[in-house]
Write a protein that holds these residues in place. Structure first.
Motif: not given
Length: 957
Positions: A526-531
């Protein structure tokens, strides 16, 4: 010695014949790979870097070729030209490293993988993105390895073990970092506007990916009924538009007029068979285009009801032809600077979703920009009348629908230049679609780029105006693509507003992840792990579009020039084909000016395209293709390199089998020149060398020519203009040396006493020529120059490519001497012309049998010849010079005024060693068949010296 013994005397062992191991036949296809192996074993590239430490750097940044197939002749020309420039810079006092690179992302590779899937019955959309991307990466890596070997085979020297690739993790991280700079500055935005779109490839295309071909379209004239106007004359009239894209009619939202154009209102009175209008129909068109409209609409009679200018039409409203069928909006008439009377009707159908000018007009006047066409080229389901139809196939239906409502005046086929994808070759459309853009106006990018262009050296100079025009007029930079293989646009946006997340910590985490895992990190998990903890995942969407590959390559200056210790930023030179003004040159300019405020290069050189021998575009299918591999395998890479240097590569160049054969002949002559030098330098020792002030006039003239050549070579290296440089070198070898100096001095080199001043001078001259010619030719004929160098100095000698061009003393220049010898050579042409006639008429066999009489009418020329041994220069036994005009029947040349020749036979006996006919023959005691010179030369030799003088034969001369 008795007469019989003299008759049998053999003086061959006393003649200084050439000695060299350099064979006449080059055998380049077999030998060149051996030189490549030797250079690799000797670490030639690394040694050059060591040699160059402390010198000023010259950095040619390699524009990355695409890693998806065998190299073609255009690749070969480009890489060879780069190699010649880099080598010549290295040999003229620079440290000139070369780091090759490859462009690895993008549609062509993706297509190849999809094609393989289709053959296996697999659907790409059913494959995990990471798996698909791995296959693309492996495909690119395989072609990089293949192309690397193909480039190396051309003699291209570089850091092949450490190239750059756009798909390297570090490269992808830097691309992401550069993208985020635009995002942080506010220059990156998502907008909905028409972009060039490929329905076949289902992606937007950059200008550099578009090529234009003739295309057959349906042209139509369409009536838009006037529903409101301040002009009473327009009641019950229609405005006529003309278009070659009937499929855009459903997207029409306005009609543009030219404010200064004169328009006319006409009423139809008579029609020919097949006309679509009815008698009494009234319409408005530009007066200048009325005859063409009448002809297309088959109107045979009409009445003019009134005239008006475009400005009079302001405020007029029309109905869409399909009003009442889902198109119930008003169509305003609007002023447009782009409207002309070159073709059509003088009114421009305006569909803001499908054209750049149309979009600009729409934005200016608040028009709707509807979403009409899906990514596959089919109308969306919400489009009345045409839902689900493909834009390429809807033409007949559009015409029928317009005919049904009485609004079609005419339709016919129209051949015109139309944009196509350079990959699929399919026609393109302008399509309104959400895309990511870099603004040309935000932060002054356009102004910075235009200012930067002024500071760059453009070669040829016309390139400056070309790229300046493109940058001045270009729209915002579309950087997004709807594909899978590439660097993603690594930003988060708010779903409702489209606001881009601005958080330096998030950006740092994204860059770090890509550096560690590659761009796959954005898609893995999930790219949202960077948030992180500061942002709620539900508040942000990760963008899934990928970057245009031109953005990738536009960033190479950042992850190559700035990141490597052996390179510098900005580059000294970018060098590619002329199409890169709209490609790599421009994307690099935009990226660098947007992030660093200036171009990444100090100079830009463009070369033309390669065409076949008849000037046609190269085509394998048409049988006009010529691969570099075939040329190299048959003739050798040096021949291909010679071809590149023999062309005026600033323009398009031709290549074919006969052209290559011409280069083979030129190569043979150059090789023979170098071979002559080697043969006549055998055993040369430093003690033989003569200083300049002891050189005879002939040698000093050659030194003058050498100095002029040295200046030219260095000047053209600085201009990156090698064609005149090569042509001058070639003519010097063939005309000044082989046909003149070598021919004249052959007798001295073979027959003079070993230590005579003339022979020492000639050998000194040959030595000076050897160093210069091998150095000057080394960047071009890389294999041959090395072979010649080692033929003289041995296999253990330091490579010729590690040498510097010899410094040539300025005092060698002697314009007065050059003028004198120009006259001498002109006289020689007359003399040799007379000798040829005498030989043809069987008066003589050898020129040494002649003793011509030269008549010179010009006093200045007569005086110039007094200190010149014309017999030596013209290879005769003697020449008598007489002032004044010669007899009427004497031999003359039209272009050498006042010089004529009478032919006479030499008197005396033939010297059995040098073949000169002279009364001196037999005058020396013990040498009854030798001239004085040869008798002294033979006497000076002892038996030990004779044994080493046998050469391969007189024909070596």
């Amino acid at each position: 010695m008795s007469g019989d013994e003299a008759a049998k005397a053999d003086y061959r062992a006393t003649v200084f014949l050439p000695e060299t191991d350099l064979p006449m036949r080059a055998g380049l296809p077999q030998k060149e790979p051996q030189w490549l192996a030797q250079w690799e074993q000797q670490s030639l590239y690394q040694n050059l870097r060591t040699d160059g430490r402390g010198r000023p750097r010259f950095i040619l940044h390699d524009g990355p070729p695409y890693a998806n197939g065998d190299i073609h002749i255009g690749h070969a020309m480009n890489k060879i030209l780069k190699d010649v420039i880099i080598r010549s810079q290295q040999m003229t006092g620079h440290d000139a490293p070369y780091v090759p690179g490859w462009d690895c992302h993008g549609l062509p590779i993706e297509w190849k993988i999809e094609e393989a899937y289709r053959k296996k019955g697999r659907n790409k959309d059913e494959v995990e993105p990471i798996e698909f991307r791995k296959e693309c990466r492996a495909f690119a890596a395989d072609w990089i390895d293949r192309q690397r070997e193909q480039f190396k085979r051309l003699g291209i020297l570089g850091d092949w073990d450490h190239p750059y690739t756009t798909m390297a993790y570090e490269s992808e991280a830097k691309i992401v970092e550069e993208l985020l700079k635009f995002a942080t500055s506010g220059a990156l935005y998502r907008g909905s506007k028409p972009v060039m779109w490929s329905p076949v490839e289902k992606t937007a295309l950059a200008e550099a990916e578009v090529e234009y071909h003739d295309h057959s379209s349906t042209q139509i004239d369409v009536a838009f009924p006037v529903i409101f106007s301040d002009q009473p004359l327009l009641k019950d009239a229609s405005i006529i538009i003309w278009t070659t894209t009937p499929w855009t009619i459903p997207a029409n939202r306005a009609i543009c007029f030219g404010p200064e154009i004169d328009y006319v209102l006409v009423e139809v009175e008579s029609l020919s068979k097949g006309a679509l209008l009815a008698r009494g129909a009234r319409f408005v068109v530009a007066e200048a285009l009325l005859p063409a409209v009448l002809d297309r609409a088959k109107i045979t009679g009409h009445q003019c009801l009134g005239r008006m200018t475009g400005a009079d039409l302001a405020g007029t409203l029309c109905a869409h032809p399909w009003r009442g069928q889902g198109y119930d909006f008003d169509v305003p008439l609007l002023p447009g600077e782009h409207v002309t009377v070159e073709a059509g009707t003088g009114f421009v159908h305006t569909a803001p979703s499908h054209g750049e000018d149309d979009f600009i007009i729409g934005q200016r006047h608040g028009l709707e920009t509807p979403m009409t066409v899906a990514d596959d080229g089919r109308y969306y389901d919400h489009m009345p009348l045409v839902a689900g139809d493909h834009v390429y196939k809807v033409g007949d239906k559009i015409c029928a629908l317009l005919t049904d409502v009485g609004c079609l005046l005419a339709s016919s086929n129209f051949i015109h230049s139309y944009p196509h994808s350079w990959r699929s070759k399919a026609p393109l459309i302008f399509r309104n679609t959400p895309q990511w853009f870099i603004s040309m106006e935000k932060n002054g990018l356009r102004e910075k780029a235009l200012a930067g262009i002024e500071d760059v050296r453009w070669i040829p100079a016309r390139g400056k105006n070309r790229i300046r025009g493109m940058v001045a007029d270009r729209p915002d930079w579309v950087i997004s693509r709807q594909r899978a293989w590439g660097v993603p646009i690594t930003v988060f946006v708010k779903p409702e507003s489209g606001e881009i997340l601005q958080d330096a910590r998030v950006n740092e985490q994204i860059v770090a992840a890509v550096r560690a895992e590659g761009a796959d990190a954005w898609f893995a998990g999930d790219p949202k792990r960077f948030l992180g903890p500061d942002h709620q995942p539900d508040d942000w969407d990760a963008v899934t579009d990928i970057l245009d590959v031109w953005f990738d390559s536009g960033c190479t200056h950042a992850f190559v020039l700035e990141s490597r210790d052996d390179l510098d930023w900005p580059a000294s030179l970018y060098l590619e084909g002329s199409d890169q003004h709209r490609g790599w040159f421009q994307s690099s300019l935009m990226e660098s000016c947007g992030t660093r405020g200036r171009p990444p290069y100090e100079a830009v050189l463009t070369h033309g395209f390669t065409l076949d021998a008849d000037g046609r575009k190269m085509s394998k299918s048409a049988g006009t293709g010529l691969s570099p591999q075939d040329i190299v395998n048959e003739y050798g890479a040096d021949i291909l390199r010679l071809w590149v240097m023999s062309t005026d590569y600033f323009d398009d160049v031709r290549i074919g089998k006969e052209i290559i054969k011409g280069q083979v002949d030129a190569y043979r002559k150059i090789r023979n020149t170098l071979r002559y030098l080697l043969g006549n330098l055998a055993g040369f020792e430093e003690a033989e060398r003569l200083p300049y002030d002891q050189m005879p006039p002939l040698e000093r003239w050659v030194l003058h020519r050498t100095e002029a050549l040295d200046r030219l070579v260095r000047e053209k290296i600085n201009d990156f203009d090698f064609n005149p440089c090569f042509q001058a070198l070639y003519q010097f070898c063939i005309l000044d040396l082989s046909a003149f100096y070598f021919d004249v001095r052959k007798d001295v080199l073979y027959c003079d006493q070993k230590d005579s001043i003339r022979r020492r001078a000639a050998r000194t001259m040959l030595d000076l020529l050897f160093y210069r010619l091998t150095s000057w030719f080394a960047p071009i004929l890389v294999f041959t120059a090395e072979e010649v160098w080692q033929a003289r100095f041995g296999a253990e000698a330091m490579s010729v490519h590690r040498q510097q061009f010899p410094e040539t003393p300025a005092h060698w220049r002697n314009d007065a001497l050059a003028e004198q010898w120009s006259a001498v050579r002109a006289v020689r042409r007359v003399l040799t012309g007379a000798l040829e006639v005498a030989r043809r008429e069987k008066q003589i066999g050898s020129s040494l049998q002649a003793a011509p009489i030269l008549h010179v009418a010009d006093e200045t020329l007569y005086q110039a010849l007094q200190d010149v041994d014309l017999a030596e220069i013209c290879i005769t036994s003697s020449v008598e010079i007489i002032a004044g005009e010669g007899p009427a029947d004497a031999f003359r040349l039209d272009d050498v005024a006042g010089v004529s020749v009478e032919m006479a036979m030499a008197s005396g006996e033939k010297c059995q060693r040098c073949w000169v006919v002279s009364k001196e023959v037999g005058s020396q005691s013990g040498a009854p068949d030798l001239c004085t010179r040869c008798a002294k030369a033979v006497t000076s030799m002892d038996e030990g010296s004779l044994s080493g003088q046998n050469g391969p034969g007189r024909d070596q001369g």
